[in-house]
Design an enzyme around this catalytic site. Structure first.
Site, PDB file in Angstrom:
ATOM      1  CB  THR A 231     -48.481 -14.808 -22.095  1.00 23.45           C
ATOM      2  OG1 THR A 231     -49.453 -15.761 -21.653  1.00 23.45           O
ATOM      3  CG2 THR A 231     -48.468 -14.748 -23.610  1.00 23.45           C
TER       4      THR A 231
ATOM      5  CB  SER B  34     -42.896 -11.458 -14.787  1.00 26.57           C
ATOM      6  OG  SER B  34     -44.279 -11.396 -14.525  1.00 26.57           O
ATOM      7  CB  SER B  35     -44.158 -14.289 -10.870  1.00 21.48           C
ATOM      8  OG  SER B  35     -45.494 -14.012 -11.222  1.00 21.48           O
ATOM      9  N   GLY B  36     -44.257 -17.239 -10.987  1.00 20.88           N
ATOM     10  CA  GLY B  36     -45.107 -18.430 -10.904  1.00 20.88           C
ATOM     11  C   GLY B  36     -44.864 -19.481 -11.970  1.00 20.88           C
ATOM     12  CB  ILE B  37     -47.388 -21.585 -13.740  1.00 18.60           C
ATOM     13  CG1 ILE B  37     -48.047 -22.202 -12.492  1.00 18.60           C
ATOM     14  CG2 ILE B  37     -47.421 -22.557 -14.915  1.00 18.60           C
ATOM     15  CD1 ILE B  37     -49.555 -22.430 -12.594  1.00 18.60           C
TER      16      ILE B  37
ATOM     17  CB  SER C 290     -58.090 -23.131 -13.234  1.00 18.44           C
ATOM     18  OG  SER C 290     -58.478 -23.384 -11.902  1.00 18.44           O
TER      19      SER C 290
ATOM     20  CE1 TYR D 124     -57.807 -17.569 -12.027  1.00 19.98           C
ATOM     21  CE2 TYR D 124     -58.970 -19.496 -11.188  1.00 19.98           C
ATOM     22  CZ  TYR D 124     -57.827 -18.920 -11.723  1.00 19.98           C
ATOM     23  OH  TYR D 124     -56.712 -19.694 -11.958  1.00 19.98           O
TER      24      TYR D 124
HETATM   25  P1  NDP Z   1     -48.657 -15.459 -10.919  1.00 21.73           P
HETATM   26  O1  NDP Z   1     -49.462 -14.319 -10.376  1.00 21.73           O
HETATM   27  O2  NDP Z   1     -47.372 -15.795 -10.284  1.00 21.73           O
HETATM   28  O3  NDP Z   1     -48.381 -15.253 -12.459  1.00 21.73           O
HETATM   29  C1  NDP Z   1     -49.285 -14.607 -13.304  1.00 21.73           C
HETATM   30  C2  NDP Z   1     -48.506 -14.057 -14.478  1.00 21.73           C
HETATM   31  O4  NDP Z   1     -49.418 -13.386 -15.356  1.00 21.73           O
HETATM   32  C3  NDP Z   1     -47.464 -13.044 -14.051  1.00 21.73           C
HETATM   33  O5  NDP Z   1     -46.294 -13.265 -14.809  1.00 21.73           O
HETATM   34  C4  NDP Z   1     -48.087 -11.700 -14.428  1.00 21.73           C
HETATM   35  O6  NDP Z   1     -47.022 -10.807 -14.737  1.00 21.73           O
HETATM   36  C5  NDP Z   1     -48.880 -12.113 -15.671  1.00 21.73           C
HETATM   37  N1  NDP Z   1     -49.959 -11.188 -15.996  1.00 21.73           N
HETATM   38  C6  NDP Z   1     -51.037 -10.822 -15.268  1.00 21.73           C
HETATM   39  N2  NDP Z   1     -51.780  -9.934 -15.934  1.00 21.73           N
HETATM   40  C7  NDP Z   1     -51.167  -9.743 -17.132  1.00 21.73           C
HETATM   41  C8  NDP Z   1     -51.449  -8.928 -18.268  1.00 21.73           C
HETATM   42  N3  NDP Z   1     -52.525  -8.123 -18.325  1.00 21.73           N
HETATM   43  N4  NDP Z   1     -50.601  -8.972 -19.318  1.00 21.73           N
HETATM   44  C9  NDP Z   1     -49.499  -9.774 -19.281  1.00 21.73           C
HETATM   45  N5  NDP Z   1     -49.182 -10.547 -18.248  1.00 21.73           N
HETATM   46  C10 NDP Z   1     -50.013 -10.536 -17.177  1.00 21.73           C
HETATM   47  O7  NDP Z   1     -49.659 -16.703 -10.915  1.00 21.73           O
HETATM   48  P2  NDP Z   1     -49.544 -18.220 -11.467  1.00 21.73           P
HETATM   49  O8  NDP Z   1     -48.216 -18.518 -11.969  1.00 21.73           O
HETATM   50  O9  NDP Z   1     -50.147 -19.072 -10.419  1.00 21.73           O
HETATM   51  O10 NDP Z   1     -50.592 -18.163 -12.679  1.00 21.73           O
HETATM   52  C11 NDP Z   1     -50.285 -18.572 -13.996  1.00 21.73           C
HETATM   53  C12 NDP Z   1     -51.542 -19.173 -14.625  1.00 21.73           C
HETATM   54  O11 NDP Z   1     -51.888 -20.367 -13.928  1.00 21.73           O
HETATM   55  C13 NDP Z   1     -52.768 -18.263 -14.563  1.00 21.73           C
HETATM   56  O12 NDP Z   1     -53.475 -18.339 -15.771  1.00 21.73           O
HETATM   57  C14 NDP Z   1     -53.585 -18.881 -13.430  1.00 21.73           C
HETATM   58  O13 NDP Z   1     -54.949 -18.616 -13.564  1.00 21.73           O
HETATM   59  C15 NDP Z   1     -53.266 -20.360 -13.626  1.00 21.73           C
HETATM   60  N6  NDP Z   1     -53.543 -21.190 -12.464  1.00 21.73           N
HETATM   61  C16 NDP Z   1     -52.898 -20.978 -11.273  1.00 21.73           C
HETATM   62  C17 NDP Z   1     -53.209 -21.750 -10.165  1.00 21.73           C
HETATM   63  C18 NDP Z   1     -52.568 -21.551  -8.822  1.00 21.73           C
HETATM   64  O14 NDP Z   1     -53.095 -22.087  -7.814  1.00 21.73           O
HETATM   65  N7  NDP Z   1     -51.458 -20.841  -8.727  1.00 21.73           N
HETATM   66  C19 NDP Z   1     -54.218 -22.839 -10.248  1.00 21.73           C
HETATM   67  C20 NDP Z   1     -54.818 -22.973 -11.547  1.00 21.73           C
HETATM   68  C21 NDP Z   1     -54.490 -22.187 -12.610  1.00 21.73           C
HETATM   69  P3  NDP Z   1     -47.075  -9.207 -14.705  1.00 21.73           P
HETATM   70  O15 NDP Z   1     -47.775  -8.815 -13.454  1.00 21.73           O
HETATM   71  O16 NDP Z   1     -45.619  -8.862 -14.757  1.00 21.73           O
HETATM   72  O17 NDP Z   1     -47.810  -8.807 -15.944  1.00 21.73           O
END
Ligand code: NDP
Length: 315
Positions: free
Chosen positions: A22, A25-28, A152, A165
């Site tokens: 889940t 679409s971006s990030g991790i 986190s 958060y």
């Molecule tokens: P991004 O914002 O790049 O990724 C977040 C992802 O969650 C996106 O793919 C977004 O896609 C999806 N998302 C958000 N809301 C929803 C929803 N309601 N339903 C389905 N998908 C959802 O951030 P990260 O990759 O950094 O975050 C990934 C995880 O890592 C998170 O849980 C974050 O808390 C955790 N994390 C990140 C850290 C950091 O510093 N980056 C540090 C510690 C933990 P879309 O908008 O298309 O739905």
């Protein structure tokens, strides 16, 4: 007789794995999908932005993996159930489920709109509860499976201005620990928690912000690939809790003296802000906002693992 080295054996397992992610679409989520695809794995990619997911799926296929896309809002339990059902219809089983979708918000508690606070919990915590509800019965039917919950360091260390958060991530850490203990009767079912420090992803562009000031990632910033690697390691050799980017002594301190690490975190929070003013906004909490933030990284020069030293963590 065919003799396999341990590494080769693990590589084969990954190439056979059916993995639901889940927030792909971006990030991790995206970085993890690409890493698994490179090893020939099969991916079920979920998030709200269909077009961004399709792009990730194409890249996964180009790298040699299989990938399908299922648009899902993790706050809606019926959509998460449908995600699990579609994964099963397509591939017959689910080996790994990565609860990763998440949103970020900075705000003083008294200034936080009630619906924004609730939405952070709905996404970051109940989204994971929905995921676990959808997949654990299937793991038990199969007799195996790995649930990976992305928490986190703020799931262990309290932080001012990130109350919603950090609360959601504390909930995730506790939830994972409870589930892990509940599943101990089936040794091939694993529940792992990943606890990253600051990672260079678009999360800071997506973040809700009610502080009145422009935000930046709290240094030191680590590479997204470090988390993707840690997740892949957990798929191959499940571990209960894995910190990423937090030096081992600090992680140990967070476990043994949470009050002290929280106080240090409180002093460092000012580094999360720039001097520029910023109007309040709900970021991507309630709706996904194209076009920005579709990549794996956040476009910063993130530090490698070696630079995440004790001194940097407390700088
Ligand atoms: P991004 O914002 O790049 O990724 C977040 C992802 O969650 C996106 O793919 C977004 O896609 C999806 N998302 C958000 N809301 C929803 C929803 N309601 N339903 C389905 N998908 C959802 O951030 P990260 O990759 O950094 O975050 C990934 C995880 O890592 C998170 O849980 C974050 O808390 C955790 N994390 C990140 C850290 C950091 O510093 N980056 C540090 C510690 C933990 P879309 O908008 O298309 O739905």
């Amino acid at each position: 007789m065919k003799v396999l080295t341990k590494e080769r054996d693990m590589e084969l397992k990954l190439s056979e794995a059916i993995v639901v992610i889940t927030g792909a679409s971006s990030g991790i989520g995206q970085a993890t999908a690409l890493r698994i695809a490179k090893r020939g794995g099969t991916l079920v990619l979920a998030a709200r932005r269909q077009e961004a997911l399709e792009k990730v799926a194409r890249r996964c296929r180009d790298l040699g993996g299989k990938a399908i896309v299922i648009q899902t809002d993790v706050t809606r339990e019926e959509e998460v159930q449908a995600l699990a059902e579609r994964a099963l219809q397509s591939f017959g089983r689910i080996d790994v489920w990565i609860n990763n979708a998440g949103v970020y918000m900075l705000s003083r508690f008294e200034n936080t709109p009630a619906d924004a606070f609730r939405r952070v919990m709905e996404t970051n915590f109940f989204g994971y509860v929905n995921g676990a509800r959808a997949v654990l019965p299937q793991f038990r039917r199969q007799g195996h499976g790995t649930l990976i919950n992305i928490s986190s360091v703020l799931g262990k260390i309290g932080s001012p201005l990130a109350t919603a958060y950090a609360s959601s991530k504390f909930a995730v850490t506790g939830f994972s620990e409870c589930l892990r203990n509940e599943q101990r009767d089936m040794p091939e079912i694993h529940v792992c928690t990943i606890l990253p420090a600051t990672i260079d992803t678009p999360i800071f562009q997506h973040a809700a912000n009610y502080t009145g000031r422009e935000i930046q990632p709290l240094p030191p910033v680590h590479r997204v690939v470090d988390v993707a690697k840690a997740i892949v390691r957990c798929i191959q050799e499940p571990e209960d809790e894995v910190f990423v980017g937090l030096p081992k002594p600090v992680a140990a301190l967070a476990r043994m003296a949470p009050g002290l690490t929280s106080r240090v975190m409180a002093r460092r929070i000012r580094k999360h802000f720039k001097n520029a003013p910023r109007p309040s906004n709900s970021g991507n909490l309630f709706q996904s906002k194209p076009p920005y933030g579709r990549s794996e990284d956040g476009g910063r020069k993130a530090k490698g693992r070696r630079t995440g030293r004790l001194v940097a963590a407390f700088a």
